[in-house]
Design a protein around this motif. Structure first.
Motif, PDB file in Angstrom:
ATOM      1  N   UNK A   9       0.681  -1.321  -0.410  1.00 21.35           N
ATOM      2  CA  UNK A   9       0.008  -0.073  -0.235  1.00 21.35           C
ATOM      3  C   UNK A   9       0.997   1.139   0.215  1.00 21.35           C
ATOM      4  N   UNK A  10       1.864   1.811   0.758  1.00 17.09           N
ATOM      5  CA  UNK A  10       2.683   2.681   1.138  1.00 17.09           C
ATOM      6  C   UNK A  10       2.940   2.767  -0.775  1.00 17.09           C
ATOM      7  N   UNK A  11       3.967   1.892  -1.261  1.00 20.82           N
ATOM      8  CA  UNK A  11       4.104   1.846  -2.572  1.00 20.82           C
ATOM      9  C   UNK A  11       2.929   2.427  -3.275  1.00 20.82           C
ATOM     10  N   UNK A  12       1.980   2.212  -3.208  1.00 19.69           N
ATOM     11  CA  UNK A  12       0.938   2.086  -4.287  1.00 19.69           C
ATOM     12  C   UNK A  12       0.764   3.456  -4.280  1.00 19.69           C
ATOM     13  N   UNK A  13       0.753   4.236  -2.815  1.00 23.58           N
ATOM     14  CA  UNK A  13       0.721   5.572  -2.848  1.00 23.58           C
ATOM     15  C   UNK A  13       1.539   6.534  -3.609  1.00 23.58           C
ATOM     16  N   UNK A  14       2.157   5.789  -3.168  1.00 25.56           N
ATOM     17  CA  UNK A  14       3.974   7.006  -3.567  1.00 25.56           C
ATOM     18  C   UNK A  14       4.083   6.665  -5.384  1.00 25.56           C
ATOM     19  N   UNK A  15       3.438   5.352  -5.768  1.00 20.88           N
ATOM     20  CA  UNK A  15       3.179   5.555  -7.478  1.00 20.88           C
ATOM     21  C   UNK A  15       2.414   6.299  -7.100  1.00 20.88           C
ATOM     22  N   UNK A  16       0.534   6.479  -6.732  1.00 24.33           N
ATOM     23  CA  UNK A  16       0.114   8.270  -6.907  1.00 24.33           C
ATOM     24  C   UNK A  16       0.575   9.135  -7.546  1.00 24.33           C
ATOM     25  N   UNK A  17       1.511   9.714  -6.626  1.00 24.31           N
ATOM     26  CA  UNK A  17       1.993  10.571  -6.345  1.00 24.31           C
ATOM     27  C   UNK A  17       2.876  10.619  -7.621  1.00 24.31           C
ATOM     28  N   UNK A  18       3.804   9.909  -7.944  1.00 25.42           N
ATOM     29  CA  UNK A  18       4.676   9.758  -9.293  1.00 25.42           C
ATOM     30  C   UNK A  18       3.574   9.759 -10.366  1.00 25.42           C
ATOM     31  N   UNK A  19       2.987   9.153 -10.570  1.00 23.10           N
ATOM     32  CA  UNK A  19       1.916   9.075 -11.474  1.00 23.10           C
ATOM     33  C   UNK A  19       1.258  10.518 -12.356  1.00 23.10           C
ATOM     34  N   UNK A  38      14.855  -3.313  -1.920  1.00 20.98           N
ATOM     35  CA  UNK A  38      14.553  -4.344  -0.845  1.00 20.98           C
ATOM     36  C   UNK A  38      13.902  -4.777  -0.648  1.00 20.98           C
ATOM     37  N   UNK A  39      12.939  -4.361  -1.513  1.00 15.01           N
ATOM     38  CA  UNK A  39      11.345  -5.713  -1.839  1.00 15.01           C
ATOM     39  C   UNK A  39      12.035  -6.777  -2.679  1.00 15.01           C
ATOM     40  N   UNK A  40      13.030  -6.231  -4.390  1.00 16.02           N
ATOM     41  CA  UNK A  40      13.488  -6.938  -5.030  1.00 16.02           C
ATOM     42  C   UNK A  40      14.449  -8.095  -4.567  1.00 16.02           C
ATOM     43  N   UNK A  81       6.362 -13.448   2.104  1.00 12.24           N
ATOM     44  CA  UNK A  81       7.775 -12.267   1.808  1.00 12.24           C
ATOM     45  C   UNK A  81       6.751 -11.066   2.246  1.00 12.24           C
ATOM     46  N   UNK A  82       5.717 -10.996   1.776  1.00  6.27           N
ATOM     47  CA  UNK A  82       5.237  -9.389   1.747  1.00  6.27           C
ATOM     48  C   UNK A  82       4.921  -9.450   2.905  1.00  6.27           C
ATOM     49  N   UNK A  83       4.348 -10.418   4.287  1.00  4.05           N
ATOM     50  CA  UNK A  83       4.219 -10.282   5.270  1.00  4.05           C
ATOM     51  C   UNK A  83       5.372 -10.010   5.995  1.00  4.05           C
ATOM     52  N   UNK A  84       6.288 -10.686   6.097  1.00  2.00           N
ATOM     53  CA  UNK A  84       7.310 -10.252   6.311  1.00  2.00           C
ATOM     54  C   UNK A  84       7.966  -9.099   6.647  1.00  2.00           C
ATOM     55  N   UNK A  85       8.050  -8.000   5.650  1.00  2.00           N
ATOM     56  CA  UNK A  85       8.300  -6.943   5.770  1.00  2.00           C
ATOM     57  C   UNK A  85       7.875  -5.587   6.950  1.00  2.00           C
ATOM     58  N   UNK A  86       8.114  -5.345   6.724  1.00  2.00           N
ATOM     59  CA  UNK A  86       7.926  -3.522   7.745  1.00  2.00           C
ATOM     60  C   UNK A  86       8.524  -2.459   7.931  1.00  2.00           C
ATOM     61  N   UNK A  87       7.851  -2.213   7.235  1.00  2.00           N
ATOM     62  CA  UNK A  87       8.154  -1.261   6.910  1.00  2.00           C
ATOM     63  C   UNK A  87       8.769   0.008   8.342  1.00  2.00           C
TER      64      UNK A  87
END
Length: 142
Positions: free
Chosen positions: A8-18, A62-64, A136-142
Motif C-alpha cells: 500500500x505505501x508503495x502504491x500510494x507513492x506511485x500515485x504521487x509519481x503518476x 529491498x522488496x526485490x 515474503x510480503x507478510x515478513x516486511x515491516x516498513x
C-alpha cells in the motif's frame, strides 16, 4: 485484487509519481498552482526525486531482494524492473547536463518511462508477488 498492506505505501507513492508524470509530459494540461516553465518543472522533478523517488526506489530494491530466487518468472520481472530503475535514474541524472532546448523532450521521456515502469510494477509485479509470495510480503515491516 486488493493490495497487500506491505504494498500500500508503495502504491500510494506511485500515485504521487503518476501525477508528476502527467505534469512533466510535453502535452500536459496546465495544473493550477503548477508552473509551466521548463525551469520550474525541472526544479519540481529534482525535489520529487530527492523526497519521494530515492527512498521509494530503496524500498522497492529491498522488496526485490527479498523476492529474488523464489520464482523464475518473478526473477525475470525483477531483472527488468531493476534495469528500468537504473535507466530512469540515468535519465534523471542526465537532466543536469541537458541543454535548455532539449529539456522539454528529456522531461517528457523521463515522465513516459517512469509512467510505464510504475504501470508494470502495479499491474504485473505487485499482482504476481501477492499471488506467489505473500509470505515474503507478510515478513516486511516498513
Amino acid at each position: 485484487m486488493q493490495r497487500h498492506s506491505t504494498l500500500v505505501p508503495l502504491s500510494q507513492e506511485h500515485q504521487r509519481l503518476l501525477f508528476v508524470c502527467r505534469y512533466l509530459k510535453n502535452d500536459a494540461a496546465p495544473y493550477e498552482g503548477f508552473p509551466l516553465e521548463t525551469d520550474a518543472k525541472l526544479a519540481y522533478i529534482v525535489k520529487v526525486f530527492q523526497e519521494v523517488m530515492v527512498p521509494h526506489i530503496q524500498k522497492e530494491e529491498y522488496l526485490f531482494e527479498l523476492c529474488q530466487g523464489k520464482d523464475p518468472e518473478i526473477d525475470r520481472l525483477l531483472e527488468e524492473l531493476h534495469q528500468e530503475h537504473s535507466s530512469i535514474s540515468r535519465m534523471y541524472s542526465a537532466l543536469t547536463v541537458t541543454e535548455e532546448k532539449d529539456m522539454i523532450a528529456a522531461l517528457d521521456l523521463l515522465a513516459r518511462s517512469l509512467e510505464d515502469h510504475i504501470r508494470k510494477e502495479e499491474r504485473v509485479f505487485f499482482e504476481k508477488v501477492q499471488e506467489e509470495l505473500s509470505d515474503v510480503l507478510d515478513s516486511i515491516k516498513w
